[in-house]
Scaffold this active site. Structure first.
Site, PDB file in Angstrom:
ATOM      1  N   HIS A  36      34.781  44.580  34.451  1.00  0.00           N
ATOM      2  CA  HIS A  36      33.842  45.192  35.409  1.00  0.00           C
ATOM      3  C   HIS A  36      32.437  45.367  34.838  1.00  0.00           C
ATOM      4  O   HIS A  36      31.605  46.053  35.425  1.00  0.00           O
ATOM      5  CB  HIS A  36      34.397  46.542  35.900  1.00  0.00           C
ATOM      6  CG  HIS A  36      35.619  46.349  36.729  1.00  0.00           C
ATOM      7  ND1 HIS A  36      35.584  46.164  38.085  1.00  0.00           N
ATOM      8  CD2 HIS A  36      36.925  46.248  36.368  1.00  0.00           C
ATOM      9  CE1 HIS A  36      36.814  45.975  38.542  1.00  0.00           C
ATOM     10  NE2 HIS A  36      37.642  46.023  37.516  1.00  0.00           N
TER      11      HIS A  36
ATOM     12  N   LYS B 107      35.048  38.630  39.046  1.00  0.00           N
ATOM     13  CA  LYS B 107      34.466  39.808  39.699  1.00  0.00           C
ATOM     14  C   LYS B 107      32.982  39.545  39.972  1.00  0.00           C
ATOM     15  O   LYS B 107      32.672  38.827  40.901  1.00  0.00           O
ATOM     16  CB  LYS B 107      34.769  41.037  38.859  1.00  0.00           C
ATOM     17  CG  LYS B 107      36.310  41.248  38.839  1.00  0.00           C
ATOM     18  CD  LYS B 107      36.765  42.421  38.067  1.00  0.00           C
ATOM     19  CE  LYS B 107      38.213  42.772  38.309  1.00  0.00           C
ATOM     20  NZ  LYS B 107      39.225  41.742  38.173  1.00  0.00           N
TER      21      LYS B 107
ATOM     22  N   SER C  39      37.931  50.524  35.398  1.00  0.00           N
ATOM     23  CA  SER C  39      37.978  49.892  36.719  1.00  0.00           C
ATOM     24  C   SER C  39      38.182  50.872  37.861  1.00  0.00           C
ATOM     25  O   SER C  39      37.798  50.582  38.983  1.00  0.00           O
ATOM     26  CB  SER C  39      39.096  48.845  36.736  1.00  0.00           C
ATOM     27  OG  SER C  39      40.355  49.464  36.547  1.00  0.00           O
TER      28      SER C  39
HETATM   29  C1  LIG Z   1      39.897  46.111  33.728  1.00  0.00           C
HETATM   30  C2  LIG Z   1      40.548  44.882  34.261  1.00  0.00           C
HETATM   31  N1  LIG Z   1      41.075  44.001  33.388  1.00  0.00           N
HETATM   32  C3  LIG Z   1      41.655  42.869  33.812  1.00  0.00           C
HETATM   33  C4  LIG Z   1      41.757  42.564  35.149  1.00  0.00           C
HETATM   34  C5  LIG Z   1      42.428  41.313  35.576  1.00  0.00           C
HETATM   35  O1  LIG Z   1      41.485  40.317  35.834  1.00  0.00           O
HETATM   36  P1  LIG Z   1      41.840  39.149  36.856  1.00  0.00           P
HETATM   37  O2  LIG Z   1      41.694  39.713  38.223  1.00  0.00           O
HETATM   38  O3  LIG Z   1      40.864  38.070  36.530  1.00  0.00           O
HETATM   39  O4  LIG Z   1      43.261  38.756  36.582  1.00  0.00           O
HETATM   40  C6  LIG Z   1      41.206  43.446  36.079  1.00  0.00           C
HETATM   41  C7  LIG Z   1      41.243  43.131  37.526  1.00  0.00           C
HETATM   42  O5  LIG Z   1      42.011  43.631  38.286  1.00  0.00           O
HETATM   43  C8  LIG Z   1      40.610  44.645  35.638  1.00  0.00           C
HETATM   44  O6  LIG Z   1      40.110  45.526  36.509  1.00  0.00           O
END
Ligand SMILES: Cc1ncc(COP(=O)(O)O)c(C=O)c1O
Length: 369
Positions: A191, A222, A163
């Site tokens: 992502h 996203k 990310s």
């Molecule tokens: C790699 C990754 N996993 C999980 C999440 C969490 O997802 P959510 O925003 O749906 O809670 C994010 C988002 O910030 C992320 O970038």
């Protein structure tokens, strides 16, 4: 030290242009990769789901919280990802914090990439399994650690698209390692869904699918422009998570609105219109990446629409972000402890025009001087 976190709220919907502090800025900060968050199709789907099933979930899914729409979204997600089953979670954070401790516990071993997301780290901490951190994207280091472990059950966890750096995990190597050592592979595709593998994520990009020993976590929050997450896996694994993942059991079900929007988004990314948006996203990505590279910016190992521009000091990153805001662009600085090296994390969207990218590059070059 310039590290205190503050934020600015939008006065407009998410999108290519966002209004902040009374100004319209070209948005290079959101994960809305396909520009779907404010699309008429998703808004309409959210409105009709809300009109039919109400504004709130009202209870956990295991009580009265789920509408038929929730099951429909799970079947649609499983079928799109090519998995036997899927289970909805309220967010990616809920999914990682709940599913990881449900899969691995005391006496088990987790092998986790050193750059994995905070929600994965928290899932590992909650699990009480022994966690071994392998060097970033290094399948051979993961193998060394796995071979030394005598744990009963082993779980390898990685993001597919990282990310903060936008690079890819070696999913082929990690999958081979899991298969040859009887470990389970857990892939966070937050992502990658809607971005890679025809929208199906990094596993599909590498020709792999979720199933009995491969757990895929994907988010609707996203590229899919909505909210919520799913775990796609084997039928037994999904059934087990329904019974053991505490963030699933003990939290109110997703409201119908986002569930309706997510269903519409999944349909859209599986269509020709979705393929065209993804092609656009990648064209925009190549244009910005090449422009930054030619201008001499340090962008790390990115291979995706997450493009970090790295700085040595926090002050430099903050000055760059402020400079861009003056020039009409929104790209906040990301600083330690979220990342080790301060950066602007430029998030490319299919909604950007060529002119947006050209003028961002011009503004970036001026900062450089
Ligand atoms: C790699 C990754 N996993 C999980 C999440 C969490 O997802 P959510 O925003 O749906 O809670 C994010 C988002 O910030 C992320 O970038």
């Amino acid at each position: 030290m310039g590290l205190f976190r503050e934020f600015l709220d939008r006065e407009s919907p998410q999108g290519r242009l966002i209004a902040i502090g009374g100004r319209s800025l070209v948005n290079f900060a959101s994960n809305d990769y396909l520009g779907l968050a404010a699309s008429g199709t998703l808004i309409q789907a959210a409105q009709s789901a809300t009109a039919e099933f109400g504004a709130g979930g009202g209870a956990a899914r295991l009580l009265a919280g789920g509408a038929v729409l929730h099951g429909e979204l799970e079947r649609a997600a499983a079928s799109f990802m090519g998995a036997p089953a899927a289970l909805l979670f309220n967010s990616g954070y809920h999914a990682n914090a709940g599913a990881i401790p449900a899969i691995a516990g005391h006496g088990d071993a987790i092998f986790s990439d050193e750059l994995n997301h905070a929600s994965i780290i928290d899932g590992c901490r909650l699990s009480k399994a022994e966690t071994f951190i392998y060097r970033h994207a290094d399948a051979s280091h993961a193998r060394q650690l796995l071979e030394k472990s005598g744990a009963r059950r082993k779980l390898i966890i990685t993001e597919s698209v990282f990310s903060m750096d936008g690079d890819l995990a070696p999913l082929d190597g990690l999958h081979e390692l899991a298969a040859s050592s009887g470990a389970m592979l857990y892939v966070d595709e937050a992502h990658a869904i809607g971005v890679l593998g025809g929208g199906r994520g990094g596993l599909r990009h590498f020709g792999l699918t979720p199933g009995a020993h491969v757990v895929q976590m994907g988010t609707f929050s996203k590229a899919l422009g909505s909210y919520g997450a799913f775990i796609a896996a084997g039928t037994d694994a999904a059934g087990w998570l329904r019974n053991a993942a505490r963030t699933f059991i003990f939290s109110t079900a997703l409201p119908p609105g986002p569930v309706g929007a997510s269903l519409a988004a999944l349909k859209l990314i599986g269509s020709d219109a979705g393929a065209a948006l993804m092609a656009r996203l990648w064209e925009n990505r190549e244009m910005l990446f090449e422009g930054l590279r030619k201008a001499g910016f340090e962008t790390g190992p990115t291979r995706t629409p997450v493009i970090p521009v790295l700085f040595d000091g926090v002050g430099d990153a903050l000055r760059a972000s402020h400079g861009l805001r003056e020039a009409g662009f929104y790209a906040p600085a990301i600083r330690p402890p979220t990342v080790m090296r301060p950066r602007l994390r430029l998030q490319v969207s299919a909604a950007h025009t060529r002119a947006d990218t050209e003028s961002l590059l011009e503004a970036m070059k001026k900062l450089h001087k």
